[in-house]
Design an enzyme around this catalytic site. Structure first.
Site, PDB file in Angstrom:
ATOM      1  N   PHE A 431      52.872  74.365  10.720  1.00 19.92           N
ATOM      2  CA  PHE A 431      54.205  73.829  10.984  1.00 19.92           C
ATOM      3  C   PHE A 431      54.195  72.313  11.150  1.00 19.92           C
ATOM      4  O   PHE A 431      54.942  71.752  11.953  1.00 19.92           O
ATOM      5  CB  PHE A 431      54.829  74.487  12.222  1.00 19.92           C
ATOM      6  CG  PHE A 431      54.502  75.949  12.352  1.00 19.92           C
ATOM      7  CD1 PHE A 431      54.735  76.814  11.302  1.00 19.92           C
ATOM      8  CD2 PHE A 431      53.927  76.459  13.504  1.00 19.92           C
ATOM      9  CE1 PHE A 431      54.417  78.160  11.393  1.00 19.92           C
ATOM     10  CE2 PHE A 431      53.607  77.798  13.603  1.00 19.92           C
ATOM     11  CZ  PHE A 431      53.853  78.653  12.539  1.00 19.92           C
ATOM     12  N   CYS A 432      53.346  71.628  10.381  1.00 18.57           N
ATOM     13  CA  CYS A 432      53.264  70.153  10.412  1.00 18.57           C
ATOM     14  C   CYS A 432      52.933  69.635  11.801  1.00 18.57           C
ATOM     15  O   CYS A 432      53.340  68.542  12.176  1.00 18.57           O
ATOM     16  CB  CYS A 432      54.570  69.527   9.910  1.00 18.57           C
ATOM     17  SG  CYS A 432      54.969  69.909   8.213  1.00 18.57           S
ATOM     18  N   ASN A 433      52.197  70.425  12.577  1.00 19.86           N
ATOM     19  CA  ASN A 433      51.817  70.016  13.937  1.00 19.86           C
ATOM     20  C   ASN A 433      50.308  70.190  14.096  1.00 19.86           C
ATOM     21  O   ASN A 433      49.838  71.132  14.734  1.00 19.86           O
ATOM     22  CB  ASN A 433      52.563  70.876  14.961  1.00 19.86           C
ATOM     23  CG  ASN A 433      52.560  70.264  16.351  1.00 19.86           C
ATOM     24  OD1 ASN A 433      51.582  69.664  16.770  1.00 19.86           O
ATOM     25  ND2 ASN A 433      53.653  70.430  17.068  1.00 19.86           N
TER      26      ASN A 433
END
Length: 806
Positions: A431-433
């Site tokens: 999740f782009c984290n």
């Protein structure tokens, strides 16, 4: 009402379903989200769904009114300006931000808001950018601006009590942080004697982690701004003025930061995360005194009061919004957010928060209660490992992985694929984290680097041709029965000249270096060059084809086209220069056709497209343009536009077994009408009959007639087999893939049928197919001998070894 729902409502009935709202939750779903029929949508963190009444109000407004460019002075422009001002105020009200203290700057999204601050922040050699480990990549990107200007950057982990609980009178005892490695770049380019009094630092954190749902205490705003030593201790980075940026893109959908209580300097938001529409619109809420410190270089239409073209003169506008909103704002989208807020306010944010929280707590509890027969846990939830933390301050995000009984992990792609078959829409990945992902999965820097090295090693081992490959490098399976007489025979043979279009059955057909001659030799591409398939364009299955070898013509028909298309098989019938296209790791040289042919196909599929024909292909390292591994497994073969290998073989007995299972599922009350499939549903080239179901799974070498083939493994099935043409209509269901997934899953793949590569026997080498020569033709009715040419000596064994080693 079922028992489980009754139990749920006993615990959460006061919070679930907006009991004090204008509609019940069941009424909301039935009237506002009819398009969800049969679907369970669980990706609201990625993009929430707009309601029908919201869209009706938007389109009614846009069709009933005229809105002009707000930079003009007309009446229609004035009306637009009024709407924009109303929208700004609505955004400020949502965050309880006074317009005397804050400005609402419209951007293209939360990412653009973060970028705006990063590129215009007053960085200096003595500045630092501090951020929590749990942050979106769009926040981490600010680090590049800081480091490029000689500033320091470092991540921190906030102690758990600071994250979960409100601080008690800001007491130092409840504060704490672990500082990670300090990063510096370009330090020597900047002077060392810069006064610390003019130093500005930036701290960024999310109001809610989009990976774990963990909510951060907003008391961090006051603590960092007023007394950063409580977090940083004796760190030299306590000096200067601290400014705080809250990434509220995830958290504001259920609990927007109250800026009257927690006066952050900057807050970013994307509106599609709150009420689904419009996309491509967000906002930066900036404290007016903080905005004045930002150093904006570029100016544009709308941001200047005056400029002179041939003299270095520009007078910028004074208002914060006018200074930072380059060009004409997306005023029609801005007008649309007013209707989203009206829907939101009718439910109230507090009710939305309680509703989603009740669902999240229940799902966490149920997932943690699942266990295998051997007692092993099924589910690992990140940020919430046991029932003791179920009621802590988490948002409605649940990140989890699933384990097999032996403790190994189910791949997230497998979970996503099976969920999709059940109509459940999930989001998978990190999740782009990256910080949260590494933290909760326990990944060190070495682990992350090892993953990259493992990938490189995988490519080297799998796809790099090594010298001196010998039979000792691959162990052939011994002890297979060599049948004295065939128990299998070739039942049907199908050619698909155009990738993803209809095929035709033949009694006999010539072989070539690419498999069956002319199979998938043509392809349709979009105007931008992407290859079109039934996944993207389901109507391609309505195009039928036939090749007359004697006439040398490919005939193509479509229910959308009056005339039958004739395409000459001679390569000189193509009339364009050579071009290159890529498909699953192979590079193809292709020729195109004239506008008449392309127009015919564009009409047939209902979108502009181009027909191309392959006349040579080569393996391209099995890496596509996105640097991801291609799925092609016949990496050394000469291929037309196939995905994995030259030929696909399907067994009638395996299909019959599948149909028995489909019938059984229907009788047992599985969702959907009974489905029966024939071999053509799987788009095979070869259909065999005889033997036991799935006997083909173990085959390594095959002889049909006197032709030799090598199996390169099982065929991984996808949603394409769920598409069927019925009475001229293209229909989709979840079968037969859902049933296959229940018993044909291997390491996340759903296998059915086997892939073959044509291997010329020694007596065939150098031989070309000529008219009347049946030696290199396959014939329906020929006997099929599995593993029948292992005994042909070292040459065939060596060839098989080389294929596998490469």
């Amino acid at each position: 009402m079922d028992v489980e729902k009754e139990v749920f409502l006993q615990e959460f009935g006061e919070s679930y379903g907006y009991p004090n709202g204008p509609k019940t939750i069941d009424e909301i779903r039935a009237t506002e989200f009819k398009r969800l029929d049969g679907k369970v949508y669980l990706d609201h963190a990625g993009a929430t769904l707009y309601s029908e009444s919201q869209m009706e109000a938007i389109f009614k407004n846009l069709t009933a009114n005229v809105y002009g460019n707000p930079h003009s002075q007309s009446d229609t422009s004035s009306a637009t300006g009024d709407l924009v001002r109303e929208a700004r105020q609505q955004v400020l009200d949502y965050f309880k931000a006074s317009p005397k203290e804050y400005s609402c700057i419209f951007t293209s999204g939360a990412t653009a808001a973060l970028k705006l601050v990063g590129e215009s922040f007053p960085w200096s050699r003595n500045s630092c950018f501090m951020y929590t480990m749990e942050n979106h990549n769009s926040v981490l990107g600010i680090r590049e601006y800081a480091l490029d200007q000689g500033a320091s950057a470092f991540a921190i982990d906030i102690e758990e009590e600071t994250v979960h609980h409100k601080l008690s009178n800001g007491s130092a005892a409840s504060m704490g942080a672990l500082q990670h490695q300090v990063q510096r770049r370009n330090e020597a380019r900047f002077p060392e004697n810069e006064p610390t009094g003019n130093v500005y630092n930036l701290f960024a954190f999310p109001s809610e982690c989009n990976f774990s749902g963990l909510k951060f205490s907003l008391d961090l705003v006051k603590t960092i701004k007023k007394d950063s030593k409580r977090i940083l201790g004796g760190s030299p980075f306590c000096n200067g003025h601290w400014m705080v940026f809250i990434d509220a893109a995830k958290g504001c959908a259920t609990e927007p930061p109250d800026l009257s209580q927690y006066p952050a300097d900057f807050v970013c938001v994307s509106f599609y995360k709150i009420f689904g529409y419009p996309t491509g619109l967000g906002a930066l809420l900036a404290r007016n005194d903080a905005a004045k410190l930002l150093k904006k270089t570029y100016f544009s239409g709308g941001t200047v009061a005056a400029s002179i073209a041939d003299v270095d003169f520009v007078q910028r506008r004074k208002a914060v919004e006018e200074l930072f909103e380059d060009g004409t704002i997306s005023f029609l989208s801005i007008a649309s957010i007013l209707h989203g807020f009206r829907i939101l306010n009718s439910l109230t944010v507090a009710a939305i928060s309680q509703h989603t929280k009740s669902l999240a707590i229940y799902v966490r509890k149920m997932l943690l209660s699942l266990g295998h027969e051997n007692g092993a846990s099924v589910c690992i939830i990140y940020g919430c490992q046991d029932s003791k933390v179920l009621y802590r301050d988490f948002g409605p995000v649940i990140s989890f992985n699933l384990k097999r009984p032996d403790g190994s992990w189910y791949g997230y792609r497998e979970v996503e694929k099976l969920a999709s078959l059940s109509g459940i829409q999930l989001r998978t990945g990190c999740f782009c984290n990256p910080g949260a992902c590494a933290k909760y999965l326990g990944l060190s820097h070495l682990d992350l680097l090892s993953n990259i090295e493992s990938f490189i090693d995988f490519v080297r081992r799998s796809f790099v041709e090594l010298p001196n490959c010998t039979a000792n490098g691959f162990q052939l399976k011994q002890g297979r029965e060599i049948r004295p007489a065939a128990s299998f025979y070739l039942k049907n043979m199908i050619i698909y000249p155009i990738k993803s279009c209809g095929g035709f059955s033949v009694e006999s057909w010539p072989l070539s270096s690419t498999g069956l001659r002319h199979d998938r030799e043509w392809v349709l591409t979009g105007l931008s060059g992407e290859i079109l398939t039934q996944k993207k364009v389901p109507d391609m299955c309505s195009i039928s084809t036939f090749i007359d070898i004697n006439q040398g013509i490919l005939f193509v028909e479509s229910p959308r086209c009056k005339d039958r298309l004739h395409i000459n098989l001679m390569l000189d019938s193509c009339n364009s220069e050579k071009e290159e296209i890529h498909n699953h790791g192979h590079r193809y040289e292709v020729l195109g056709y004239n506008n008449e042919v392309n127009t015919w196909f564009s009409n047939a599929i209902g979108r502009p497209c181009i027909l191309a024909r392959s006349f040579s292909s080569s393996y391209n390292g099995c890496l596509n343009k996105g640097k991801k591994t291609g799925i092609c497994r016949d990496v050394q073969g000469i291929l037309n536009f196939v995905n994995e290998a030259q030929l696909l073989l399907i067994s009638e007995e395996s299909v019959a077994d599948l149909n028995n299972r489909l019938s059984k599922n229907a009788k047992e009350g599985a969702q959907g009408a009974p489905v029966q499939v024939n071999p053509m549903r799987f788009r095979p080239n070869i259909v065999i009959s005889g033997g036991e179901p799935y006997a083909e799974d173990g085959w390594r070498n095959i002889k049909m007639g006197n032709k030799c083939f090598t199996s390169v493994g099982g065929c991984n099935r996808c949603q394409m087999i769920n598409i069927v043409q019925d009475a001229g209509q293209t229909q989709k269901s979840n079968e037969p893939l859902a049933t296959l997934a229940s018993y044909r899953r291997v390491k996340g793949k759903i296998l059915f049928g086997i892939l073959l590569k044509y291997e010329r026997c020694e007596e065939e080498e150098g031989k070309e197919v000529v008219d009347g020569d049946n030696d290199l033709w396959l014939q329906v009715g020929q006997e099929v001998y599995p593993d029948s040419f292992q005994h042909q000596g070292n040459s065939m064994e060596q060839r098989f070894c080389n294929l596998k080693m490469k």
